[in-house]
Write a protein that holds these residues in place. Structure first.
Motif, mmCIF file in Angstrom:
data_model
loop_
_atom_site.group_PDB
_atom_site.id
_atom_site.type_symbol
_atom_site.label_atom_id
_atom_site.label_comp_id
_atom_site.label_asym_id
_atom_site.label_seq_id
_atom_site.Cartn_x
_atom_site.Cartn_y
_atom_site.Cartn_z
ATOM 1 N N MET A 32 0.925 -1.142 -0.009
ATOM 2 C CA MET A 32 -0.029 0.134 -0.052
ATOM 3 C C MET A 32 0.992 1.280 0.105
ATOM 4 S SD MET A 32 -3.219 -0.726 -0.331
ATOM 5 C CE MET A 32 -3.852 0.954 -0.039
ATOM 6 N N ARG A 50 -10.171 -12.055 4.142
ATOM 7 C CA ARG A 50 -11.302 -12.842 4.592
ATOM 8 C C ARG A 50 -11.140 -14.317 4.081
ATOM 9 N NH1 ARG A 50 -14.864 -9.224 6.787
ATOM 10 N NH2 ARG A 50 -14.635 -7.118 6.051
ATOM 11 N N SER A 92 5.975 -1.220 14.042
ATOM 12 C CA SER A 92 5.173 -0.401 15.438
ATOM 13 C C SER A 92 3.919 -1.183 15.665
ATOM 14 C CB SER A 92 4.992 0.992 14.943
ATOM 15 O OG SER A 92 4.231 0.957 13.846
ATOM 16 N N VAL A 93 3.221 -0.870 16.684
ATOM 17 C CA VAL A 93 2.030 -1.453 16.948
ATOM 18 C C VAL A 93 1.078 -1.314 16.011
ATOM 19 C CG1 VAL A 93 0.069 -1.737 18.871
ATOM 20 C CG2 VAL A 93 2.422 -1.171 19.389
ATOM 21 N N PRO A 94 0.608 -0.230 15.574
ATOM 22 C CA PRO A 94 -0.479 -0.033 14.322
ATOM 23 C C PRO A 94 -0.055 -0.659 13.186
ATOM 24 C CG PRO A 94 0.642 2.147 14.893
ATOM 25 C CD PRO A 94 1.159 1.299 15.666
ATOM 26 N N ASN A 97 -0.627 -4.671 13.777
ATOM 27 C CA ASN A 97 -1.959 -5.201 13.733
ATOM 28 C C ASN A 97 -2.536 -5.318 12.345
ATOM 29 O OD1 ASN A 97 -2.753 -5.422 16.369
ATOM 30 N ND2 ASN A 97 -2.639 -3.017 16.595
ATOM 31 N N TRP A 170 12.606 0.683 19.568
ATOM 32 C CA TRP A 170 11.494 0.236 18.866
ATOM 33 C C TRP A 170 11.300 0.687 17.382
ATOM 34 C CZ3 TRP A 170 9.912 -3.504 21.620
ATOM 35 C CH2 TRP A 170 9.899 -3.499 23.041
ATOM 36 N N ASN A 171 10.748 0.011 16.503
ATOM 37 C CA ASN A 171 10.410 0.515 14.921
ATOM 38 C C ASN A 171 11.464 0.990 14.263
ATOM 39 O OD1 ASN A 171 8.848 1.043 12.866
ATOM 40 N ND2 ASN A 171 7.846 3.245 14.096
ATOM 41 N N LEU B 54 -9.449 -0.341 14.756
ATOM 42 C CA LEU B 54 -10.207 -0.898 13.774
ATOM 43 C C LEU B 54 -10.447 -2.553 14.652
ATOM 44 C CD1 LEU B 54 -11.251 -1.850 10.962
ATOM 45 C CD2 LEU B 54 -9.342 -2.677 10.443
ATOM 46 N N ALA B 57 -8.243 -2.473 17.620
ATOM 47 C CA ALA B 57 -6.678 -2.392 17.740
ATOM 48 C C ALA B 57 -6.348 -1.276 16.741
ATOM 49 C CB ALA B 57 -6.373 -3.902 16.954
ATOM 50 N N PRO B 58 -5.207 -0.799 16.952
ATOM 51 C CA PRO B 58 -4.722 0.549 16.342
ATOM 52 C C PRO B 58 -4.268 -0.229 14.981
ATOM 53 C CG PRO B 58 -3.231 0.256 18.383
ATOM 54 C CD PRO B 58 -4.348 -0.903 18.593
ATOM 55 N N VAL B 59 -4.766 0.868 14.052
ATOM 56 C CA VAL B 59 -4.025 0.360 12.569
ATOM 57 C C VAL B 59 -3.785 1.955 12.035
ATOM 58 C CG1 VAL B 59 -5.173 -1.812 12.466
ATOM 59 C CG2 VAL B 59 -6.449 0.413 11.565
ATOM 60 N N VAL B 60 -2.804 2.025 11.135
ATOM 61 C CA VAL B 60 -2.589 2.968 10.308
ATOM 62 C C VAL B 60 -3.607 2.843 9.140
ATOM 63 C CG1 VAL B 60 -0.296 3.775 10.797
ATOM 64 C CG2 VAL B 60 -0.557 1.505 9.474
ATOM 65 N N CYS B 62 -4.229 4.667 6.482
ATOM 66 C CA CYS B 62 -3.952 5.029 5.124
ATOM 67 C C CYS B 62 -3.592 3.683 4.542
ATOM 68 C CB CYS B 62 -2.613 5.865 5.123
ATOM 69 S SG CYS B 62 -1.023 5.250 5.751
ATOM 70 N N LEU B 63 -3.190 2.387 4.944
ATOM 71 C CA LEU B 63 -2.790 1.445 4.326
ATOM 72 C C LEU B 63 -3.803 0.358 4.130
ATOM 73 C CD1 LEU B 63 0.853 0.771 5.830
ATOM 74 C CD2 LEU B 63 0.077 2.245 3.985
ATOM 75 N N VAL B 64 -4.971 0.732 4.537
ATOM 76 C CA VAL B 64 -6.324 0.003 4.604
ATOM 77 C C VAL B 64 -7.283 0.113 3.269
ATOM 78 C CG1 VAL B 64 -8.239 -1.202 5.846
ATOM 79 C CG2 VAL B 64 -5.910 -0.441 7.066
ATOM 80 N N VAL B 69 -12.194 -3.694 4.800
ATOM 81 C CA VAL B 69 -12.834 -4.009 6.209
ATOM 82 C C VAL B 69 -14.396 -3.931 6.391
ATOM 83 C CG1 VAL B 69 -10.742 -3.345 7.234
ATOM 84 C CG2 VAL B 69 -12.090 -1.598 6.458
ATOM 85 N N SER B 111 -3.506 5.451 19.972
ATOM 86 C CA SER B 111 -2.557 4.655 20.144
ATOM 87 C C SER B 111 -2.676 4.258 21.711
ATOM 88 C CB SER B 111 -1.052 4.713 19.778
ATOM 89 O OG SER B 111 -1.062 4.704 18.386
ATOM 90 N N ARG B 118 -5.847 -2.300 27.273
ATOM 91 C CA ARG B 118 -5.510 -3.646 27.486
ATOM 92 C C ARG B 118 -4.455 -3.715 28.785
ATOM 93 N NH1 ARG B 118 -0.368 -3.911 25.203
ATOM 94 N NH2 ARG B 118 -0.280 -2.392 23.337
ATOM 95 N N GLU B 129 6.867 1.851 23.611
ATOM 96 C CA GLU B 129 6.487 0.750 22.671
ATOM 97 C C GLU B 129 4.987 1.186 21.926
ATOM 98 O OE1 GLU B 129 6.342 -3.395 23.945
ATOM 99 O OE2 GLU B 129 6.271 -4.104 22.016
ATOM 100 N N ALA B 130 4.105 1.365 22.589
ATOM 101 C CA ALA B 130 2.829 1.486 22.426
ATOM 102 C C ALA B 130 2.657 2.786 21.320
ATOM 103 C CB ALA B 130 1.836 1.880 23.358
ATOM 104 N N GLY B 133 4.884 3.858 16.872
ATOM 105 C CA GLY B 133 4.677 4.194 15.496
ATOM 106 C C GLY B 133 4.079 5.439 15.227
#
Lengths: 262, 168
Positions: A32, A50, A92-94, A97, A170-171, B54, B57-60, B62-64, B69, B111, B118, B129-130, B133
Motif C-alpha cells: 500500500m 477474509r 510499530s503496534v499499528p 496489527n 522500537w520500530n 479497527l 486494535a490501532p491500525v494505520v 492510510c494502508l487499509v 474492512v 494509540s 489492555r 512501545e505503544a 509508530g
C-alpha cells in the motif's frame, strides 16, 4: 493506481484472481505505501483478509500459522512465546496489527525479521497456485503464488536465540539480525542453524558459522572464530540505517550476544 | 473499476459509503464521513498520524483499502469525548502540554487509548512501545509519555472510586 480490490471468501477464488494478474495483498504494509503515491501502474488487488488464512494451530511441537495471521496475533499468542521478541522487534503496534506472517516472507531486507527467525526454525512455506500447492523451505525464493501457511516444529526449550540490532529500541529496520537454534550436549554444540538479516539482499543462512560452531564448546572464543568464518557469507548494503562497513564490523558482536546472551 | 458499498460501525454508529478501489479507510473517514481527526501524513504507514482503532486494535488507516474492512468497527478520536467531557487521555494531553501543532495528536491519543484498554497500569517503556509508530516533531515525546501515564492513573483512580461507590 488501484483499479480493483477483491476480497474473496476462500483461497480458491484468490488463486484464480492472482492467476489472472491480480496481486495478493496481506496486511498491505509493503504494497500500500507503494500504491498510495498515485504514480504506480494500474493494479488489481486480492485481499487475503477474509480468505480463512488467519489462524494459529499448535499441536504438541507442531506449529502451523496461516499466512494472513497478523504479527500482532503472533505477539499475543502465549503458545508462540519464542516468537514474541521477534515480532515485537518489527515495525510499530499499528503496523503489526495489519502486517501478516505470509507478507513478512516477501519483505525486502533490511526488513523481514520474522522471515529470519523462520529460516532458523527450519520452517516450511506452503504456496498455492493454479496448478496446485507446493511446499518450500523458508528463505527460498518464492514464486508469485499465494502463501497459505508456514509450519515449523517448536525447538527444545532454551535453544532458540534472537537478537536484532537497530538504531532505536522500537520500530527500526535491522542493522544486523541473528536468529539461531543451537543444541548443546555435555558442553559441546551438537547442532546449529543460524540465519542472518540485515547483512545481505536476502535472508542469509550462515552455513559456515554453523559448521564452525558444531563440535566445540559455545564460548566467546569459539563464536569469534565462527563469526570470522561467516564473514564470507555476508553481503551487506549501505542504506539509511547503517553502512555496509558498519554492519560487517558489528556482526561478530551481535552473533555473540545472540548465542551467549552477553 | 467498480465502486462498492462499504458498511462500517464508526464510533458506535452504523455508516455506509461508496468506496472506489483507491479509497482507503483514512480517505473514507475524512472525505466521505467528514471525520477529520485522523490525518494523512506520510501515506506510508510510517508516521502514525492516521491511527484509528479497527475492531479495537490501532491500525494505520492510510494502508487499509476500505473495501477490505466492510462490516468492521472503527473508533476515531471524535468518538472519545462524552458530550463536552473529554476522555482521560485527551484531558491529560491538554493538562500536560502534550500537544503543540496537534497534527500527530489524534493518532497518539488512539494509540494511547488502545494501550490503556489492555494495560491499565503501563510502565514508561510500555508507553514508548505503544507510541513507537506515532511520530511527533514538536514535543520531544517526554510530555506525551507523561500525559499517557497521567491518564492511566486518572482512569485507575476513577475505577477505584467507582468500586468504592458500589460497595457503599
Amino acid at each position: 493506481m488501484l483499479t480493483e480490490v477483491h476480497v474473496p471468501d476462500d483461497v480458491d477464488a484468490a488463486v484464480r484472481l492472482v492467476s489472472s494478474g491480480a496481486r495478493a495483498l496481506g496486511g498491505g504494509t509493503s504494497l500500500m505505501p507503494w500504491l498510495n503515491d498515485y504514480a504506480s501502474p494500474p493494479t488489481e488487488l486480492v485481499s487475503l483478509r477474509r480468505a480463512g488464512l488467519a489462524r494459529i494451530d499448535v499441536a504438541g511441537e507442531a506449529v502451523t500459522i496461516g499466512a494472513a495471521t497478523t504479527l500482532a496475533q503472533v505477539e499475543q499468542d502465549e503458545r508462540l512465546e519464542i516468537l514474541n521478541p521477534v515480532v515485537r522487534s518489527i515495525a510499530s503496534v499499528p503496523v503489526r496489527n495489519l502486517a501478516t506472517v505470509g507478507g513478512n516472507l516477501f519483505a525486502r531486507q533490511p526488513h523481514g525479521d520474522l522471515a529470519v527467525a523462520l529460516v532458523a526454525l527450519d520452517a516450511r512455506v506452503t504456496l498455492v497456485g493454479a496448478d496446485g500447492s507446493r511446499e518450500l523451505p523458508a528463505g527460498d525464493d518464492l514464486p508469485p503464488f499465494i502463501v497459505t501457511r508456514v509450519a515449523f516444529a517448536l525447538p527444545a526449550a532454551g535453544t532458540f536465540r534472537y537478537v536484532k540490532a537497530a538504531r532505536r529500541r522500537w520500530n527500526s529496520a535491522s542493522i544486523v539480525t541473528v536468529a539461531a537454534v543451537v543444541t548443546e550436549s555435555d558442553g559441546v554444540v551438537t547442532a546449529a542453524r543460524v540465519a542472518l538479516g540485515g547483512v545481505g539482499p536476502r535472508v542469509v543462512r550462515a552455513h559456515a558459522v554453523e559448521a564452525a560452531l558444531v563440535g566445540g564448546p559455545l564460548t566467546e572464543q569459539a563464536i569469534g572464530v565462527a563469526a570470522e568464518a561467516g564473514r564470507s557469507e555476508l553481503a551487506p548494503a549501505d542504506d539509511a540505517y547503517a553502512s555496509a562497513w558498519y554492519r560487517a564490523r558489528v556482526f561478530p558482536v551481535h552473533l555473540r550476544r545472540a548465542l551467549l546472551g552477553r | 473499476m467498480s465502486v462498492k458499498i462499504v458498511n462500517l460501525k464508526v464510533n458506535g454508529v452504523d455508516k455506509a459509503f461508496m468506496a472506489r478501489p483507491e479509497t482507503t479507510l483514512l480517505l473514507a473517514l475524512r472525505e466521505q464521513l467528514g471525520l477529520m481527526g485522523a490525518k494523512r501524513g506520510c501515506a506510508q504507514g510510517a508516521c502514525g498520524s492516521c491511527t484509528v482503532l479497527l475492531d479495537g486494535a490501532p491500525v494505520v488507516s492510510c494502508l487499509v483499502p476500505a473495501a477490505t474492512v466492510d462490516g468492521g468497527d472503527v473508533a476515531t478520536v471524535e468518538g472519545l469525548a462524552d458530550g463536552r467531557r473529554l476522555s482521560d487521555v485527551q484531558q491529560a494531553f491538554i493538562d500536560g502540554f502534550a500537544t503543540q501543532c496537534g497534527f500527530c495528536t489524534p493518532g497518539m491519543i488512539m494509540s494511547a487509548e488502545a494501550l490503556l484498554a489492555r494495560n491499565p497500569d503501563p510502565t514508561a517503556d510500555e508507553v514508548n512501545e505503544a507510541i513507537s509508530g506515532n511520530v511527533c516533531r514538536c514535543t520531544g515525546y517526554a510530555p506525551i509519555v507523561s500525559a499517557i501515564l497521567d491518564a492511566a492513573q486518572r482512569r485507575r483512580e476513577r475505577a477505584e472510586g467507582a468500586d468504592q461507590e458500589a460497595t457503599l
